[in-house]
Design an enzyme around this catalytic site. Sequence first.
Site, short mmCIF file in Angstrom:
data_model
loop_
_atom_site.label_atom_id
_atom_site.label_comp_id
_atom_site.label_asym_id
_atom_site.label_seq_id
_atom_site.Cartn_x
_atom_site.Cartn_y
_atom_site.Cartn_z
N SER A 129 6.14 45.68 10.22
CA SER A 129 6.61 44.28 10.37
C SER A 129 8.11 44.31 10.64
CB SER A 129 6.34 43.52 9.08
OG SER A 129 7.07 42.31 9.04
N TYR A 140 6.52 42.89 -0.34
CA TYR A 140 5.95 43.01 1.02
C TYR A 140 6.95 43.73 1.94
CZ TYR A 140 4.15 41.72 5.60
OH TYR A 140 3.69 41.77 6.90
N1 LIG Z 1 0.86 37.55 10.76
C1 LIG Z 1 2.11 37.96 10.78
O1 LIG Z 1 3.04 37.16 10.99
C2 LIG Z 1 2.43 39.42 10.61
C3 LIG Z 1 3.72 39.84 10.94
C4 LIG Z 1 4.05 41.19 10.80
C5 LIG Z 1 3.11 42.07 10.35
N2 LIG Z 1 1.86 41.63 10.02
C6 LIG Z 1 0.90 42.62 9.54
O2 LIG Z 1 -0.25 42.59 10.36
C7 LIG Z 1 -1.36 43.09 9.63
C8 LIG Z 1 -2.55 42.20 9.87
O3 LIG Z 1 -2.29 40.94 9.28
P1 LIG Z 1 -2.77 39.57 9.94
O4 LIG Z 1 -1.56 38.82 10.34
O5 LIG Z 1 -3.82 39.80 10.92
O6 LIG Z 1 -3.34 38.82 8.63
P2 LIG Z 1 -4.81 38.40 8.23
O7 LIG Z 1 -5.43 37.56 9.28
O8 LIG Z 1 -4.66 37.84 6.84
O9 LIG Z 1 -5.64 39.76 8.19
C9 LIG Z 1 -5.48 40.69 7.16
C10 LIG Z 1 -6.58 41.71 7.25
O10 LIG Z 1 -6.39 42.68 6.21
C11 LIG Z 1 -7.61 42.88 5.52
N3 LIG Z 1 -7.39 43.15 4.09
C12 LIG Z 1 -6.55 42.54 3.25
N4 LIG Z 1 -6.72 43.01 1.99
C13 LIG Z 1 -7.70 43.95 2.08
C14 LIG Z 1 -8.35 44.79 1.15
N5 LIG Z 1 -8.04 44.76 -0.17
N6 LIG Z 1 -9.31 45.63 1.57
C15 LIG Z 1 -9.66 45.66 2.89
N7 LIG Z 1 -9.08 44.90 3.82
C16 LIG Z 1 -8.12 44.05 3.42
C17 LIG Z 1 -8.36 41.56 5.67
O11 LIG Z 1 -9.76 41.83 5.61
P3 LIG Z 1 -10.75 41.30 4.44
O12 LIG Z 1 -10.14 40.08 3.84
O13 LIG Z 1 -12.04 41.05 5.15
O14 LIG Z 1 -10.86 42.44 3.49
C18 LIG Z 1 -7.97 41.09 7.05
O15 LIG Z 1 -8.86 41.58 8.02
C19 LIG Z 1 -0.90 43.19 8.18
O16 LIG Z 1 -0.59 44.54 7.87
C20 LIG Z 1 0.36 42.36 8.15
O17 LIG Z 1 1.25 42.79 7.15
C21 LIG Z 1 1.49 40.34 10.16
#
Ligand SMILES: NC(=O)c1ccc[n+]([C@@H]2O[C@H](COP(=O)([O-])OP(=O)(O)OC[C@H]3O[C@@H](n4cnc5c(N)ncnc54)[C@H](OP(=O)(O)O)[C@@H]3O)[C@@H](O)[C@H]2O)c1
Length: 270
Positions: A148, A161
């Site tokens: 991130s 985080y």
């Molecule tokens: N959105 C942003 O602005 C942003 C910015 C920078 C980086 N990121 C990074 O991008 C990545 C994806 O996030 P996203 O934005 O797509 O958010 P999201 O829609 O909330 O997706 C998060 C994913 O992580 C999985 N997850 C969370 N806890 C888990 C657990 N205990 N076991 C297995 N799977 C788990 C969830 O699957 P289940 O709930 O089905 O388990 C879900 O598929 C993350 O690493 C986040 O830090 C996001």
Amino acid sequence: MSLNDPNLTDLAAAVVTGGSSGLGEAFIRLLRTLGTAVPVCNLSRRPCAEKTGANFKPPPHHVPCDLADPAALARAAGAVTGWLETVPAGPVLLVNNAGLGAFGRFPGDDPARQLAIIDVNVRAVVDLTGRLLPVLRARGGGILNVASVVAYQPTPYAATYGASKAFLLSWSLALREELRGSGLRVTACCPGTTATGFFDAAGLDRLPGAAMGAEEVARFALRAWARDRPHAVPGLPNRVLTWAGSCLPRTAAARVAGLVLRRRAGPALP
Ligand SMILES: NC(=O)c1ccc[n+]([C@@H]2O[C@H](COP(=O)([O-])OP(=O)(O)OC[C@H]3O[C@@H](n4cnc5c(N)ncnc54)[C@H](OP(=O)(O)O)[C@@H]3O)[C@@H](O)[C@H]2O)c1
């Protein structure tokens, strides 16, 4: 942005964590459109969203796993290794994407979530990568870690985080050096605000800043990995921000990051 790169189109398989929503789902959607549709294995608690499964036949293979649970992860890694034996020989891409965050003053009203952030964003990535590395070494391919923009400076109001993503960036760059000459590519992609359910899940009912689309970010990340970029930040404003964060003294960078997050999240910040 085209994904017509042999490093991507020649993939025999991909393993994606957190493919049930957001960026992970976008990674899977894009990987399934490459060449002859790369077979994908998804590790998350929920299966891939219905549209991803319905649009592509066969749907992505799902290994249900709570990545915060080390015993479950060990079992899941075994299942993934078994699945990889069923797909044709050739390079494999591991996308360490699953993650969660928390916003507000530490520790907030849910200290367990702070620990879950470390378990999923840090521990699970190290554990899963270590378990799959022998297969990756044997087959080629590499690792794409989703960090991130917060990785580049301490981030008040998202302290755990931010630190988890700083770990991931540093670890990714170090691993890349260790794997130099192995033929494996390692990239850390560092997105800024992306329109997914991430902030909602983290208890923030408003996006902190203009958001990029999940597919745009996933596409950028896959291209960065294919081009063997050590780390890559999608979007010019995000690149300016991370550059400034890296140039400032760390204490000043922390101060500015806290002010920016407070200002952008406004009253939504607990
Ligand atoms: N959105 C942003 O602005 C942003 C910015 C920078 C980086 N990121 C990074 O991008 C990545 C994806 O996030 P996203 O934005 O797509 O958010 P999201 O829609 O909330 O997706 C998060 C994913 O992580 C999985 N997850 C969370 N806890 C888990 C657990 N205990 N076991 C297995 N799977 C788990 C969830 O699957 P289940 O709930 O089905 O388990 C879900 O598929 C993350 O690493 C986040 O830090 C996001």
